[in-house]
Design a protein around this motif. Sequence first.
Motif, PDB file in Angstrom:
ATOM      1  N   THR A   1      -9.550  -3.913   0.864  1.00 59.92           N
ATOM      2  CA  THR A   1      -7.987  -3.646   0.255  1.00 59.92           C
ATOM      3  C   THR A   1      -6.979  -4.430   1.473  1.00 59.92           C
ATOM      4  O   THR A   1      -7.725  -4.896   2.302  1.00 59.92           O
ATOM      5  CB  THR A   1      -7.609  -2.034   0.542  1.00 59.92           C
TER       6      THR A   1
ATOM      7  N   TRP B   1      -2.414  -2.405  11.348  1.00 62.81           N
ATOM      8  CA  TRP B   1      -2.652  -3.069  10.054  1.00 62.81           C
ATOM      9  C   TRP B   1      -2.366  -4.312  10.051  1.00 62.81           C
ATOM     10  O   TRP B   1      -2.674  -5.272   9.144  1.00 62.81           O
ATOM     11  CB  TRP B   1      -1.936  -2.352   8.846  1.00 62.81           C
TER      12      TRP B   1
ATOM     13  N   PRO C   1      -3.035  -3.944   3.304  1.00 62.25           N
ATOM     14  CA  PRO C   1      -2.062  -2.837   3.241  1.00 62.25           C
ATOM     15  C   PRO C   1      -0.751  -3.410   2.919  1.00 62.25           C
ATOM     16  O   PRO C   1      -0.250  -4.492   3.466  1.00 62.25           O
ATOM     17  CB  PRO C   1      -2.083  -2.653   4.741  1.00 62.25           C
TER      18      PRO C   1
ATOM     19  N   ALA D   1      -4.910   4.104  -1.933  1.00 65.50           N
ATOM     20  CA  ALA D   1      -4.766   5.195  -1.087  1.00 65.50           C
ATOM     21  C   ALA D   1      -3.549   4.960  -0.293  1.00 65.50           C
ATOM     22  O   ALA D   1      -3.011   3.988  -0.269  1.00 65.50           O
ATOM     23  CB  ALA D   1      -5.830   5.093  -0.054  1.00 65.50           C
TER      24      ALA D   1
ATOM     25  N   ALA E   1     -16.094   4.450  -2.571  1.00 60.15           N
ATOM     26  CA  ALA E   1     -15.024   3.457  -2.856  1.00 60.15           C
ATOM     27  C   ALA E   1     -15.664   1.881  -3.202  1.00 60.15           C
ATOM     28  O   ALA E   1     -15.160   1.322  -3.875  1.00 60.15           O
ATOM     29  CB  ALA E   1     -14.277   3.639  -1.611  1.00 60.15           C
TER      30      ALA E   1
ATOM     31  N   GLU F   1     -13.331  -0.427  -4.544  1.00 57.24           N
ATOM     32  CA  GLU F   1     -11.939   0.024  -4.069  1.00 57.24           C
ATOM     33  C   GLU F   1     -12.176   0.012  -2.537  1.00 57.24           C
ATOM     34  O   GLU F   1     -11.246   0.641  -1.649  1.00 57.24           O
ATOM     35  CB  GLU F   1     -11.417   1.289  -4.610  1.00 57.24           C
TER      36      GLU F   1
ATOM     37  N   CYS G   1       0.488   1.815   1.888  1.00 56.53           N
ATOM     38  CA  CYS G   1       0.005   1.687   0.485  1.00 56.53           C
ATOM     39  C   CYS G   1      -1.418   0.670   0.395  1.00 56.53           C
ATOM     40  O   CYS G   1      -1.154  -0.322   1.130  1.00 56.53           O
ATOM     41  CB  CYS G   1       0.801   1.532  -0.484  1.00 56.53           C
ATOM     42  N   HIS G   2      -2.557   1.247   0.359  1.00 59.45           N
ATOM     43  CA  HIS G   2      -3.853   0.317   0.687  1.00 59.45           C
ATOM     44  C   HIS G   2      -3.989  -0.381  -0.823  1.00 59.45           C
ATOM     45  O   HIS G   2      -4.484   0.624  -1.885  1.00 59.45           O
ATOM     46  CB  HIS G   2      -5.173   1.020   1.010  1.00 59.45           C
TER      47      HIS G   2
ATOM     48  N   TRP H   1     -11.373   5.919   9.462  1.00 61.32           N
ATOM     49  CA  TRP H   1     -11.032   4.734   8.544  1.00 61.32           C
ATOM     50  C   TRP H   1     -12.249   3.804   8.344  1.00 61.32           C
ATOM     51  O   TRP H   1     -13.085   3.809   8.955  1.00 61.32           O
ATOM     52  CB  TRP H   1     -10.044   4.126   9.092  1.00 61.32           C
TER      53      TRP H   1
ATOM     54  N   GLU I   1      -0.987   6.723   2.846  1.00 64.54           N
ATOM     55  CA  GLU I   1      -0.960   7.451   4.236  1.00 64.54           C
ATOM     56  C   GLU I   1       0.534   7.209   4.745  1.00 64.54           C
ATOM     57  O   GLU I   1       1.283   6.584   4.126  1.00 64.54           O
ATOM     58  CB  GLU I   1      -1.604   7.032   5.157  1.00 64.54           C
TER      59      GLU I   1
ATOM     60  N   GLY J   1      -8.554  -0.139   7.288  1.00 62.49           N
ATOM     61  CA  GLY J   1      -8.769  -0.051   5.849  1.00 62.49           C
ATOM     62  C   GLY J   1      -8.530   1.295   5.499  1.00 62.49           C
ATOM     63  O   GLY J   1      -7.713   1.993   6.074  1.00 62.49           O
ATOM     64  N   ILE J   2      -9.119   1.530   4.302  1.00 67.39           N
ATOM     65  CA  ILE J   2      -8.552   2.927   3.601  1.00 67.39           C
ATOM     66  C   ILE J   2      -9.068   4.230   4.377  1.00 67.39           C
ATOM     67  O   ILE J   2     -10.201   4.155   5.195  1.00 67.39           O
ATOM     68  CB  ILE J   2      -9.434   3.031   2.085  1.00 67.39           C
TER      69      ILE J   2
END
Length: 325
Positions: free
Chosen positions: A157, A201, A159, A316, A149, A154, A304-305, A103, A318, A83-84
Amino acid sequence: MNSDSLVPDQTDHPGEAIAVVAAGAVPWRVAPGDKDKVEVLLIHRPRYDDWSWPKGKIDPGETVPECAAREVDEEIGLKAPLGIPLPAIHYHVPVGLKVVHYWAVNVDGAILVPDGKEVDSVMWCSPERAAGLLSNPGDVAPLEHLADAHARGELKTWPLVIVRHAKAKPRSSWSKAEGDRPLAATGLRQAQAVGRLLQVWKPLRIVSSPWLRCVATIAPYAKASEAKVKLNEALTEHRHGRHPHRTAAAVEGLFDKQRAVALCTHRPALPTVFAQLGKHMGSRLRALLPDADPFLAPGEIVVCHVAHHSKDKVVAVERFRPFDD
Protein backbone atom coordinates in the motif's frame (compact mmCIF):
# COMPACT_ATOMS: atom_id res chain seq x y z
CA MET A 1 -11.89 -11.46 6.38
CA ASN A 2 -13.51 -8.91 4.06
CA SER A 3 -11.29 -6.34 2.41
CA ASP A 4 -12.92 -3.54 4.38
CA SER A 5 -12.74 -5.34 7.72
CA LEU A 6 -11.35 -3.58 10.72
CA VAL A 7 -8.26 -4.87 12.50
CA PRO A 8 -9.69 -7.18 15.16
CA ASP A 9 -9.11 -6.61 18.86
CA GLN A 10 -7.01 -9.46 20.22
CA THR A 11 -7.41 -8.71 23.94
CA ASP A 12 -8.84 -11.35 26.25
CA HIS A 13 -8.73 -8.92 29.17
CA PRO A 14 -11.54 -6.40 28.65
CA GLY A 15 -11.52 -3.55 31.12
CA GLU A 16 -8.07 -4.32 32.53
CA ALA A 17 -5.71 -1.34 32.62
CA ILE A 18 -2.71 -1.41 30.31
CA ALA A 19 0.55 -1.33 32.29
CA VAL A 20 3.05 -1.45 29.41
CA VAL A 21 2.66 -0.09 25.87
CA ALA A 22 4.97 -1.32 23.13
CA ALA A 23 5.01 -1.32 19.34
CA GLY A 24 6.72 -3.07 16.47
CA ALA A 25 6.30 -4.39 12.96
CA VAL A 26 6.26 -7.54 10.87
CA PRO A 27 8.83 -7.02 8.09
CA TRP A 28 7.89 -8.62 4.78
CA ARG A 29 9.06 -9.00 1.17
CA VAL A 30 7.89 -10.66 -2.00
CA ALA A 31 9.48 -14.11 -2.10
CA PRO A 32 12.53 -14.19 -4.41
CA GLY A 33 11.56 -15.87 -7.67
CA ASP A 34 7.84 -16.01 -6.87
CA LYS A 35 5.93 -12.72 -6.84
CA ASP A 36 2.77 -14.50 -5.70
CA LYS A 37 4.30 -15.49 -2.36
CA VAL A 38 5.35 -13.42 0.61
CA GLU A 39 8.09 -13.96 3.17
CA VAL A 40 8.41 -12.48 6.65
CA LEU A 41 11.47 -11.70 8.75
CA LEU A 42 11.85 -13.27 12.17
CA ILE A 43 14.44 -11.91 14.60
CA HIS A 44 16.28 -13.85 17.29
CA ARG A 45 16.78 -12.06 20.60
CA PRO A 46 19.69 -13.52 22.59
CA ARG A 47 18.46 -11.95 25.82
CA TYR A 48 15.33 -14.10 25.71
CA ASP A 49 16.56 -16.80 23.28
CA ASP A 50 13.34 -16.42 21.32
CA TRP A 51 12.09 -15.75 17.79
CA SER A 52 9.91 -12.69 17.49
CA TRP A 53 9.21 -9.49 15.54
CA PRO A 54 11.08 -6.20 15.96
CA LYS A 55 9.37 -4.38 18.83
CA GLY A 56 9.97 -2.41 22.01
CA LYS A 57 8.46 -0.20 24.68
CA ILE A 58 7.28 3.32 23.95
CA ASP A 59 9.56 6.19 25.01
CA PRO A 60 8.26 9.30 26.81
CA GLY A 61 6.87 11.78 24.29
CA GLU A 62 6.45 9.18 21.52
CA THR A 63 3.31 8.14 19.73
CA VAL A 64 2.80 4.43 19.16
CA PRO A 65 3.60 4.57 15.40
CA GLU A 66 6.80 6.50 16.13
CA CYS A 67 7.78 3.80 18.60
CA ALA A 68 7.23 1.05 16.00
CA ALA A 69 9.29 2.86 13.35
CA ARG A 70 12.11 3.56 15.81
CA GLU A 71 12.28 -0.02 17.03
CA VAL A 72 12.46 -1.38 13.48
CA ASP A 73 15.30 1.02 12.75
CA GLU A 74 17.19 0.25 15.97
CA GLU A 75 16.83 -3.53 15.85
CA ILE A 76 17.31 -4.35 12.15
CA GLY A 77 18.54 -1.06 10.64
CA LEU A 78 15.47 -0.55 8.46
CA LYS A 79 14.23 2.97 7.80
CA ALA A 80 10.96 2.33 5.99
CA PRO A 81 7.41 3.69 6.19
CA LEU A 82 4.90 1.70 8.18
CA GLY A 83 2.30 -0.13 6.12
CA ILE A 84 -1.11 -1.43 7.09
CA PRO A 85 -1.94 -1.84 10.79
CA LEU A 86 -1.98 -5.38 12.15
CA PRO A 87 -3.75 -6.72 15.25
CA ALA A 88 -2.28 -5.69 18.58
CA ILE A 89 -1.55 -8.46 21.05
CA HIS A 90 -2.04 -8.44 24.83
CA TYR A 91 -0.30 -10.56 27.46
CA HIS A 92 0.71 -10.34 31.08
CA VAL A 93 4.17 -9.34 32.33
CA PRO A 94 5.22 -8.95 35.98
CA VAL A 95 3.95 -5.36 36.18
CA GLY A 96 0.57 -6.09 34.58
CA LEU A 97 -1.06 -6.22 31.16
CA LYS A 98 1.14 -5.39 28.18
CA VAL A 99 -0.07 -4.39 24.73
CA VAL A 100 2.08 -4.51 21.60
CA HIS A 101 0.82 -2.65 18.54
CA TYR A 102 1.97 -3.96 15.15
CA TRP A 103 2.21 -2.77 11.56
CA ALA A 104 3.38 -4.40 8.36
CA VAL A 105 6.59 -2.94 6.94
CA ASN A 106 7.85 -3.61 3.40
CA VAL A 107 11.60 -4.27 3.36
CA ASP A 108 11.56 -3.77 -0.44
CA GLY A 109 15.15 -4.82 -1.08
CA ALA A 110 16.75 -2.78 1.72
CA ILE A 111 19.93 -4.08 3.31
CA LEU A 112 19.23 -5.00 6.93
CA VAL A 113 21.76 -4.46 9.71
CA PRO A 114 20.76 -6.25 12.95
CA ASP A 115 22.14 -4.39 15.94
CA GLY A 116 23.99 -7.46 17.25
CA LYS A 117 23.07 -6.86 20.88
CA GLU A 118 19.28 -6.91 20.88
CA VAL A 119 19.14 -9.01 17.68
CA ASP A 120 21.89 -11.52 16.86
CA SER A 121 20.20 -13.34 13.96
CA VAL A 122 17.40 -12.90 11.44
CA MET A 123 15.55 -15.38 9.26
CA TRP A 124 13.39 -14.98 6.16
CA CYS A 125 10.71 -17.64 5.92
CA SER A 126 7.19 -18.33 4.77
CA PRO A 127 4.28 -17.29 7.01
CA GLU A 128 3.54 -20.96 7.61
CA ARG A 129 7.06 -21.68 8.87
CA ALA A 130 7.14 -18.46 10.88
CA ALA A 131 3.94 -19.46 12.69
CA GLY A 132 5.69 -22.60 13.92
CA LEU A 133 8.87 -20.81 14.99
CA LEU A 134 7.43 -17.85 16.90
CA SER A 135 8.11 -18.22 20.60
CA ASN A 136 5.06 -16.22 21.71
CA PRO A 137 1.87 -17.80 20.32
CA GLY A 138 0.18 -14.40 20.40
CA ASP A 139 2.58 -13.13 17.73
CA VAL A 140 0.81 -15.35 15.21
CA ALA A 141 -2.24 -13.02 15.07
CA PRO A 142 -0.50 -10.13 13.25
CA LEU A 143 1.22 -12.68 10.99
CA GLU A 144 -2.09 -14.22 9.94
CA HIS A 145 -3.56 -10.78 9.24
CA LEU A 146 -0.55 -9.92 7.06
CA ALA A 147 -0.81 -13.18 5.10
CA ASP A 148 -4.54 -12.66 4.54
CA ALA A 149 -3.92 -9.11 3.30
CA HIS A 150 -1.31 -10.41 0.84
CA ALA A 151 -3.76 -13.01 -0.46
CA ARG A 152 -6.29 -10.23 -1.15
CA GLY A 153 -3.73 -8.00 -2.85
CA GLU A 154 -3.99 -5.47 -0.01
CA LEU A 155 -0.59 -5.77 1.66
CA LYS A 156 1.42 -3.46 -0.60
CA THR A 157 0.00 0.00 0.00
CA TRP A 158 0.87 3.68 -0.03
CA PRO A 159 -0.25 6.19 2.62
CA LEU A 160 -2.55 9.17 2.06
CA VAL A 161 -2.38 11.37 5.16
CA ILE A 162 -4.84 14.11 6.12
CA VAL A 163 -3.60 16.76 8.55
CA ARG A 164 -5.64 19.44 10.29
CA HIS A 165 -3.41 22.46 10.85
CA ALA A 166 -2.04 23.01 14.35
CA LYS A 167 -3.56 25.43 16.83
CA ALA A 168 -3.64 29.00 15.49
CA LYS A 169 -3.93 32.31 17.28
CA PRO A 170 -7.59 33.10 18.05
CA ARG A 171 -9.59 34.87 15.34
CA SER A 172 -10.79 37.34 17.95
CA SER A 173 -7.25 38.56 18.56
CA TRP A 174 -6.28 38.84 14.90
CA SER A 175 -7.22 41.91 12.84
CA LYS A 176 -5.16 41.32 9.70
CA ALA A 177 -5.81 39.07 6.70
CA GLU A 178 -7.26 35.69 7.69
CA GLY A 179 -4.76 33.86 5.51
CA ASP A 180 -1.91 35.40 7.51
CA ARG A 181 -3.14 34.31 10.94
CA PRO A 182 -0.19 32.41 12.46
CA LEU A 183 0.12 29.48 14.78
CA ALA A 184 -0.10 30.01 18.51
CA ALA A 185 2.82 28.98 20.72
CA THR A 186 1.07 25.65 21.37
CA GLY A 187 0.56 25.27 17.63
CA LEU A 188 4.26 25.71 16.94
CA ARG A 189 5.00 22.83 19.30
CA GLN A 190 2.26 20.78 17.69
CA ALA A 191 3.80 21.42 14.27
CA GLN A 192 7.07 19.94 15.48
CA ALA A 193 5.16 16.90 16.75
CA VAL A 194 3.33 16.59 13.42
CA GLY A 195 6.69 16.64 11.68
CA ARG A 196 7.98 13.76 13.79
CA LEU A 197 4.82 11.73 13.27
CA LEU A 198 4.83 12.20 9.48
CA GLN A 199 8.31 10.61 9.40
CA VAL A 200 6.53 7.33 10.13
CA TRP A 201 4.95 7.32 6.64
CA LYS A 202 7.53 9.47 4.82
CA PRO A 203 5.32 11.28 2.28
CA LEU A 204 7.57 12.89 -0.34
CA ARG A 205 4.89 15.27 -1.51
CA ILE A 206 2.59 17.57 0.45
CA VAL A 207 -0.49 19.39 -0.79
CA SER A 208 -1.52 22.25 1.48
CA SER A 209 -3.71 25.28 1.84
CA PRO A 210 -1.47 28.31 1.22
CA TRP A 211 -2.74 30.02 4.38
CA LEU A 212 0.03 30.55 6.92
CA ARG A 213 -1.26 28.27 9.66
CA CYS A 214 -1.30 25.28 7.28
CA VAL A 215 2.09 26.07 5.76
CA ALA A 216 3.60 26.48 9.23
CA THR A 217 2.13 23.15 10.34
CA ILE A 218 3.83 21.15 7.61
CA ALA A 219 7.02 23.25 7.50
CA PRO A 220 9.03 21.22 10.08
CA TYR A 221 8.42 17.98 8.19
CA ALA A 222 9.00 19.56 4.78
CA LYS A 223 12.35 20.97 5.90
CA ALA A 224 13.48 17.73 7.52
CA SER A 225 12.46 15.50 4.62
CA GLU A 226 12.87 17.75 1.57
CA ALA A 227 9.36 16.77 0.55
CA LYS A 228 7.90 18.72 -2.35
CA VAL A 229 5.14 21.10 -1.28
CA LYS A 230 2.30 22.17 -3.55
CA LEU A 231 -0.03 24.96 -2.40
CA ASN A 232 -3.65 24.69 -3.52
CA GLU A 233 -6.18 27.51 -3.02
CA ALA A 234 -9.01 24.96 -3.13
CA LEU A 235 -7.97 23.85 0.34
CA THR A 236 -8.47 27.25 2.01
CA GLU A 237 -11.54 28.00 4.12
CA HIS A 238 -12.78 30.74 1.79
CA ARG A 239 -12.42 28.77 -1.45
CA HIS A 240 -13.99 25.72 0.12
CA GLY A 241 -16.94 27.82 1.27
CA ARG A 242 -17.59 28.99 -2.28
CA HIS A 243 -16.55 25.94 -4.28
CA PRO A 244 -16.50 22.76 -2.18
CA HIS A 245 -16.42 20.67 -5.36
CA ARG A 246 -12.94 22.05 -6.05
CA THR A 247 -11.81 20.94 -2.60
CA ALA A 248 -13.18 17.48 -3.37
CA ALA A 249 -11.32 17.49 -6.69
CA ALA A 250 -8.08 18.34 -4.87
CA VAL A 251 -8.58 15.31 -2.64
CA GLU A 252 -9.36 13.10 -5.63
CA GLY A 253 -6.17 14.27 -7.29
CA LEU A 254 -4.13 12.78 -4.46
CA PHE A 255 -4.76 9.31 -5.91
CA ASP A 256 -3.27 10.07 -9.33
CA LYS A 257 0.41 9.37 -8.70
CA GLN A 258 -0.05 6.42 -6.32
CA ARG A 259 2.71 7.72 -4.07
CA ALA A 260 2.79 8.68 -0.40
CA VAL A 261 1.21 12.09 0.09
CA ALA A 262 0.02 14.36 2.91
CA LEU A 263 -2.71 17.00 2.69
CA CYS A 264 -3.04 19.87 5.18
CA THR A 265 -6.23 21.89 5.41
CA HIS A 266 -8.71 23.62 7.75
CA ARG A 267 -11.52 22.33 9.97
CA PRO A 268 -14.37 23.70 7.76
CA ALA A 269 -13.02 21.76 4.76
CA LEU A 270 -12.72 18.42 6.56
CA PRO A 271 -16.31 17.20 5.96
CA THR A 272 -15.74 17.51 2.21
CA VAL A 273 -12.31 15.90 2.47
CA PHE A 274 -13.63 12.88 4.36
CA ALA A 275 -16.72 12.55 2.18
CA GLN A 276 -14.48 12.30 -0.88
CA LEU A 277 -12.16 9.79 0.77
CA GLY A 278 -15.17 7.75 1.83
CA LYS A 279 -15.93 7.03 -1.83
CA HIS A 280 -12.77 4.94 -1.97
CA MET A 281 -13.51 2.53 0.87
CA GLY A 282 -16.12 0.11 2.16
CA SER A 283 -18.76 1.02 4.70
CA ARG A 284 -16.93 -0.41 7.72
CA LEU A 285 -13.83 1.67 7.07
CA ARG A 286 -15.95 4.69 6.22
CA ALA A 287 -17.36 4.44 9.73
CA LEU A 288 -13.87 5.14 11.08
CA LEU A 289 -13.69 8.56 9.40
CA PRO A 290 -14.54 11.53 11.63
CA ASP A 291 -18.15 12.56 11.07
CA ALA A 292 -18.85 15.29 13.64
CA ASP A 293 -17.49 18.77 14.28
CA PRO A 294 -14.58 19.47 14.89
CA PHE A 295 -13.72 16.27 12.94
CA LEU A 296 -10.04 16.46 14.00
CA ALA A 297 -8.26 18.26 16.81
CA PRO A 298 -5.58 20.77 15.81
CA GLY A 299 -2.57 18.82 14.53
CA GLU A 300 -4.45 15.52 14.43
CA ILE A 301 -4.11 13.24 11.39
CA VAL A 302 -5.93 10.47 9.56
CA VAL A 303 -3.93 7.91 7.57
CA CYS A 304 -5.57 6.06 4.68
CA HIS A 305 -3.65 3.09 3.27
CA VAL A 306 -4.30 2.69 -0.46
CA ALA A 307 -3.69 -0.65 -2.20
CA HIS A 308 -1.18 -0.41 -5.04
CA HIS A 309 -2.93 -2.95 -7.23
CA SER A 310 -6.22 -1.03 -7.25
CA LYS A 311 -4.87 2.55 -7.62
CA ASP A 312 -7.57 4.11 -5.45
CA LYS A 313 -8.98 1.56 -3.01
CA VAL A 314 -8.42 2.40 0.67
CA VAL A 315 -7.92 -0.81 2.66
CA ALA A 316 -7.10 0.55 6.14
CA VAL A 317 -7.75 3.74 8.11
CA GLU A 318 -5.93 5.03 11.20
CA ARG A 319 -6.20 8.16 13.31
CA PHE A 320 -3.48 9.68 15.50
CA ARG A 321 -2.96 12.75 17.59
CA PRO A 322 0.69 13.78 17.89
CA PHE A 323 2.20 14.07 21.32
CA ASP A 324 1.30 17.47 22.74
CA ASP A 325 2.97 18.87 25.82
